[in-house]
Motif scaffolding. Sequence first.
Motif, PDB file in Angstrom:
ATOM      1  N   VAL A 157      50.008  26.608  43.296  1.00  0.00           N
ATOM      2  CA  VAL A 157      50.078  27.715  44.250  1.00  0.00           C
ATOM      3  C   VAL A 157      50.320  29.041  43.521  1.00  0.00           C
ATOM      4  CG1 VAL A 157      51.385  28.695  46.165  1.00  0.00           C
ATOM      5  CG2 VAL A 157      50.822  26.258  46.159  1.00  0.00           C
ATOM      6  N   SER A 158      51.193  29.036  42.528  1.00  0.00           N
ATOM      7  CA  SER A 158      51.474  30.256  41.767  1.00  0.00           C
ATOM      8  C   SER A 158      50.214  30.776  41.074  1.00  0.00           C
ATOM      9  CB  SER A 158      52.562  29.989  40.720  1.00  0.00           C
ATOM     10  OG  SER A 158      53.759  29.569  41.330  1.00  0.00           O
ATOM     11  N   LEU A 159      49.448  29.870  40.495  1.00  0.00           N
ATOM     12  CA  LEU A 159      48.194  30.259  39.841  1.00  0.00           C
ATOM     13  C   LEU A 159      47.191  30.792  40.852  1.00  0.00           C
ATOM     14  CD1 LEU A 159      47.917  27.299  37.334  1.00  0.00           C
ATOM     15  CD2 LEU A 159      48.233  29.702  36.748  1.00  0.00           C
ATOM     16  N   GLY A 160      47.196  30.214  42.053  1.00  0.00           N
ATOM     17  CA  GLY A 160      46.314  30.709  43.097  1.00  0.00           C
ATOM     18  C   GLY A 160      46.625  32.152  43.451  1.00  0.00           C
ATOM     19  N   VAL A 161      47.917  32.481  43.519  1.00  0.00           N
ATOM     20  CA  VAL A 161      48.332  33.852  43.829  1.00  0.00           C
ATOM     21  C   VAL A 161      47.874  34.811  42.730  1.00  0.00           C
ATOM     22  CG1 VAL A 161      50.323  35.378  44.124  1.00  0.00           C
ATOM     23  CG2 VAL A 161      50.306  33.116  45.207  1.00  0.00           C
ATOM     24  N   ILE A 162      48.075  34.422  41.471  1.00  0.00           N
ATOM     25  CA  ILE A 162      47.700  35.276  40.342  1.00  0.00           C
ATOM     26  C   ILE A 162      46.193  35.541  40.334  1.00  0.00           C
ATOM     27  CG2 ILE A 162      47.502  35.364  37.813  1.00  0.00           C
ATOM     28  CD1 ILE A 162      50.166  33.814  37.702  1.00  0.00           C
ATOM     29  N   ASN A 163      45.401  34.496  40.479  1.00  0.00           N
ATOM     30  CA  ASN A 163      43.946  34.637  40.408  1.00  0.00           C
ATOM     31  C   ASN A 163      43.367  35.330  41.635  1.00  0.00           C
ATOM     32  OD1 ASN A 163      42.450  32.995  38.005  1.00  0.00           O
ATOM     33  ND2 ASN A 163      44.469  32.159  38.422  1.00  0.00           N
ATOM     34  N   SER A 164      44.028  35.217  42.766  1.00  0.00           N
ATOM     35  CA  SER A 164      43.562  35.891  43.972  1.00  0.00           C
ATOM     36  C   SER A 164      43.882  37.375  43.951  1.00  0.00           C
ATOM     37  CB  SER A 164      44.199  35.253  45.216  1.00  0.00           C
ATOM     38  OG  SER A 164      43.841  33.904  45.342  1.00  0.00           O
ATOM     39  N   THR A 218      41.691  39.745  38.805  1.00  0.00           N
ATOM     40  CA  THR A 218      41.003  39.099  37.688  1.00  0.00           C
ATOM     41  C   THR A 218      41.598  39.563  36.367  1.00  0.00           C
ATOM     42  OG1 THR A 218      38.941  38.900  38.935  1.00  0.00           O
ATOM     43  CG2 THR A 218      38.778  38.815  36.541  1.00  0.00           C
ATOM     44  N   THR A 219      41.936  40.847  36.288  1.00  0.00           N
ATOM     45  CA  THR A 219      42.551  41.380  35.067  1.00  0.00           C
ATOM     46  C   THR A 219      43.889  40.717  34.795  1.00  0.00           C
ATOM     47  OG1 THR A 219      41.469  43.527  35.416  1.00  0.00           O
ATOM     48  CG2 THR A 219      43.356  43.475  33.916  1.00  0.00           C
ATOM     49  N   LEU A 220      44.709  40.544  35.846  1.00  0.00           N
ATOM     50  CA  LEU A 220      46.001  39.882  35.674  1.00  0.00           C
ATOM     51  C   LEU A 220      45.817  38.442  35.217  1.00  0.00           C
ATOM     52  CD1 LEU A 220      49.072  39.836  35.963  1.00  0.00           C
ATOM     53  CD2 LEU A 220      48.776  39.272  38.377  1.00  0.00           C
ATOM     54  N   ALA A 221      44.833  37.748  35.787  1.00  0.00           N
ATOM     55  CA  ALA A 221      44.557  36.373  35.371  1.00  0.00           C
ATOM     56  C   ALA A 221      44.144  36.329  33.910  1.00  0.00           C
ATOM     57  CB  ALA A 221      43.468  35.776  36.254  1.00  0.00           C
ATOM     58  N   GLY A 222      43.327  37.310  33.488  1.00  0.00           N
ATOM     59  CA  GLY A 222      42.906  37.368  32.083  1.00  0.00           C
ATOM     60  C   GLY A 222      44.069  37.650  31.156  1.00  0.00           C
ATOM     61  N   LEU A 282      41.400  27.067  36.760  1.00  0.00           N
ATOM     62  CA  LEU A 282      41.203  27.663  38.080  1.00  0.00           C
ATOM     63  C   LEU A 282      40.286  28.878  38.001  1.00  0.00           C
ATOM     64  CD1 LEU A 282      41.853  27.843  41.083  1.00  0.00           C
ATOM     65  CD2 LEU A 282      43.915  29.142  40.503  1.00  0.00           C
ATOM     66  N   PHE A 283      40.447  29.671  36.959  1.00  0.00           N
ATOM     67  CA  PHE A 283      39.626  30.869  36.772  1.00  0.00           C
ATOM     68  C   PHE A 283      38.149  30.496  36.725  1.00  0.00           C
ATOM     69  CE2 PHE A 283      37.745  34.433  34.493  1.00  0.00           C
ATOM     70  CZ  PHE A 283      38.430  35.526  35.008  1.00  0.00           C
ATOM     71  N   GLY A 284      37.818  29.441  35.970  1.00  0.00           N
ATOM     72  CA  GLY A 284      36.423  29.018  35.880  1.00  0.00           C
ATOM     73  C   GLY A 284      35.968  28.188  37.067  1.00  0.00           C
ATOM     74  N   GLY A 285      36.822  27.272  37.526  1.00  0.00           N
ATOM     75  CA  GLY A 285      36.449  26.381  38.616  1.00  0.00           C
ATOM     76  C   GLY A 285      36.171  27.115  39.909  1.00  0.00           C
ATOM     77  N   GLY A 286      36.942  28.169  40.183  1.00  0.00           N
ATOM     78  CA  GLY A 286      36.710  28.946  41.385  1.00  0.00           C
ATOM     79  C   GLY A 286      35.353  29.609  41.392  1.00  0.00           C
ATOM     80  N   ARG A 287      34.839  29.937  40.200  1.00  0.00           N
ATOM     81  CA  ARG A 287      33.522  30.581  40.099  1.00  0.00           C
ATOM     82  C   ARG A 287      32.390  29.615  40.418  1.00  0.00           C
ATOM     83  NH1 ARG A 287      37.875  33.620  39.228  1.00  0.00           N
ATOM     84  NH2 ARG A 287      37.330  35.773  38.692  1.00  0.00           N
ATOM     85  N   PRO A 312      38.252  33.438  48.784  1.00  0.00           N
ATOM     86  CA  PRO A 312      38.060  32.164  49.504  1.00  0.00           C
ATOM     87  C   PRO A 312      37.794  30.980  48.577  1.00  0.00           C
ATOM     88  CG  PRO A 312      36.828  33.930  50.552  1.00  0.00           C
ATOM     89  CD  PRO A 312      37.301  34.458  49.244  1.00  0.00           C
ATOM     90  N   SER A 313      37.006  31.186  47.516  1.00  0.00           N
ATOM     91  CA  SER A 313      36.697  30.072  46.611  1.00  0.00           C
ATOM     92  C   SER A 313      37.935  29.625  45.842  1.00  0.00           C
ATOM     93  CB  SER A 313      35.585  30.466  45.634  1.00  0.00           C
ATOM     94  OG  SER A 313      35.994  31.486  44.752  1.00  0.00           O
ATOM     95  N   ILE A 314      38.813  30.571  45.503  1.00  0.00           N
ATOM     96  CA  ILE A 314      40.056  30.216  44.807  1.00  0.00           C
ATOM     97  C   ILE A 314      40.972  29.421  45.723  1.00  0.00           C
ATOM     98  CG2 ILE A 314      42.173  31.165  43.811  1.00  0.00           C
ATOM     99  CD1 ILE A 314      40.470  33.457  42.697  1.00  0.00           C
ATOM    100  N   ILE A 315      41.114  29.883  46.958  1.00  0.00           N
ATOM    101  CA  ILE A 315      41.963  29.166  47.912  1.00  0.00           C
ATOM    102  C   ILE A 315      41.435  27.756  48.151  1.00  0.00           C
ATOM    103  CG2 ILE A 315      42.816  29.134  50.282  1.00  0.00           C
ATOM    104  CD1 ILE A 315      44.084  31.249  48.451  1.00  0.00           C
ATOM    105  N   PHE A 316      40.124  27.632  48.304  1.00  0.00           N
ATOM    106  CA  PHE A 316      39.515  26.314  48.502  1.00  0.00           C
ATOM    107  C   PHE A 316      39.811  25.392  47.325  1.00  0.00           C
ATOM    108  CE2 PHE A 316      35.944  23.351  48.070  1.00  0.00           C
ATOM    109  CZ  PHE A 316      35.919  22.776  49.330  1.00  0.00           C
ATOM    110  N   THR A 317      39.686  25.919  46.110  1.00  0.00           N
ATOM    111  CA  THR A 317      39.922  25.110  44.903  1.00  0.00           C
ATOM    112  C   THR A 317      41.371  24.639  44.817  1.00  0.00           C
ATOM    113  OG1 THR A 317      38.188  26.335  43.722  1.00  0.00           O
ATOM    114  CG2 THR A 317      39.749  25.067  42.387  1.00  0.00           C
TER     115      THR A 317
END
Length: 508
Positions: free
Chosen positions: A182-189, A192-196, A343-348, A375-380
């Motif tokens: 869940v924490s990773l979902g928040v970061i990636n949502s 993108t810069t923060l996730a990187g 998650l960064f790649g899988g959501g794409r 939406p794709s990140i949340i789904f993943t």
Amino acid sequence: MDNRAFEDSEKSTIVPSENGSRKRYTTESTESPDYSGSDVSIRQEKVRMKKTVGLISGTSLIVGTIIGSGIFISPKSVLDRTGSVGLSLVVWTASGFLALLGSLSYAELGTVIRKSGGEYSYIKEALGDIPAFLFAWTSVIVVRTSSMGIICLTFGEYMATFFPYCGSPIIPIKLVAALAIVSLGVINSYSTTLAGRTQVVFTFVKLIALIIIVIGGIVKLIQGNVSQFQNSFEGTTTSPSNIALAFYNALWAYDGWNNLNYVTEELKDPAKNLPRANVLGVMITTVIYLLVNISYLTAMTSLELLNSPAVAVTWGDRVLGGAAVLMPLSVLFSTFGAANGTLFGGGRVVYVAAREGHLPEMLSYVQCKYYTPFPSIIFTIVISLIMIIPGDISSLVDFFSFSAWLFYGVTVSCLIIFRFTKKDVERPIKVPIVIPILFVLIAIYLVIGPIIESPQIELLYAFLFIIGGLLFYFPFVYFKLKIKGFEWLTTSVQLLCEVVPSPYEPES
């Protein structure tokens, strides 16, 4: 599934009106809607994800995704399946070489087809809709989500080492894994810069930890702890099936070498940075993995390694003494960073497949404020949370590896096809044809080897699951069957999440 929330909203956004309601408009429109008497400011811009990934962050994405839980859980399985220290080290080295062959092939694929989505985009272009859909179906439901599950369960297991439990309760481990997802979902949502940047920081920390292990191993070797490397091939297995399964576990530790191809559209100067980051990332990881495995065996015997519940923790107790707490901390950083990259790649993959009409269209929408595929990140992450319920890491690895290498082989075969069907396409990098051919042959062995000698029911389930995707493809994609109420759901998602379509535009 082509379910649009609004027929004329191919490029739209959502803005507040005076009375608090929400309205949509096309970002391509030359005329603004008539908001007479209002002070609404209409942003006339295309909503798409930005190019924020450079060479350093791209290499960090690869190294940070590869180096996760694998180097801490796979050494036991590889040693067990090979039967000897010598062959286990050969398997680790050969797996790195195979990942390098794959990364070179993917580098050319990514410069020929400059779309995000990795394997999905290449398979669709070379083989058509059905194979691409089956990949997306398998990746979205199994491959990427099980990878997230495995990594975060490992995160939970090492977190549990800080707390004295009675026995080995699984519930706290799963709760920690769920919290990490869940924490990773928040970061990636959010960004993108923060996730990187998260990826760069965690990659740096985990590399320091692994360098500590390598240095400790060198010190042990200098002190004469070389007994495990004498007669190192004694007890080597001769079973092709066991060797293939050993490769499964080692290659699981290398998985992520293809992650940058999932974000090609967000990569700065992909013609240069994609091949450079791919090759550099895999070579760094291979050297580190080999040295870390040697270091493990300087601090414990092969039998002790096989019986260790947490290899890195045992190594830390033997070598670091009072500073041994650094090891579980290092694993936590390592697994969290790897899960972030996954998650960064899988959501794409979800994002691109939905954009092409192979998944519900709302999964291809982009958050109009943060420019992330929300939406794709949340789904993943929802599917990943479901994957941690069984909690059996070993069975997840075998299921993951069979499915992944089946599609890796299919994908690299697309490169061979493109050599004939796209002869005139500019190729900033062109690998010798023997590289993709060798890779495909090895992938065939990895898929077929375990089935021929020792069929496992899990592999049959994996194959049936892949083929089972056709039950969804024909009604919902080919015949475009509409589900009653789904258009309302799409509209609700747009309004709730403030997401809009983001069409693909080729680079000029």
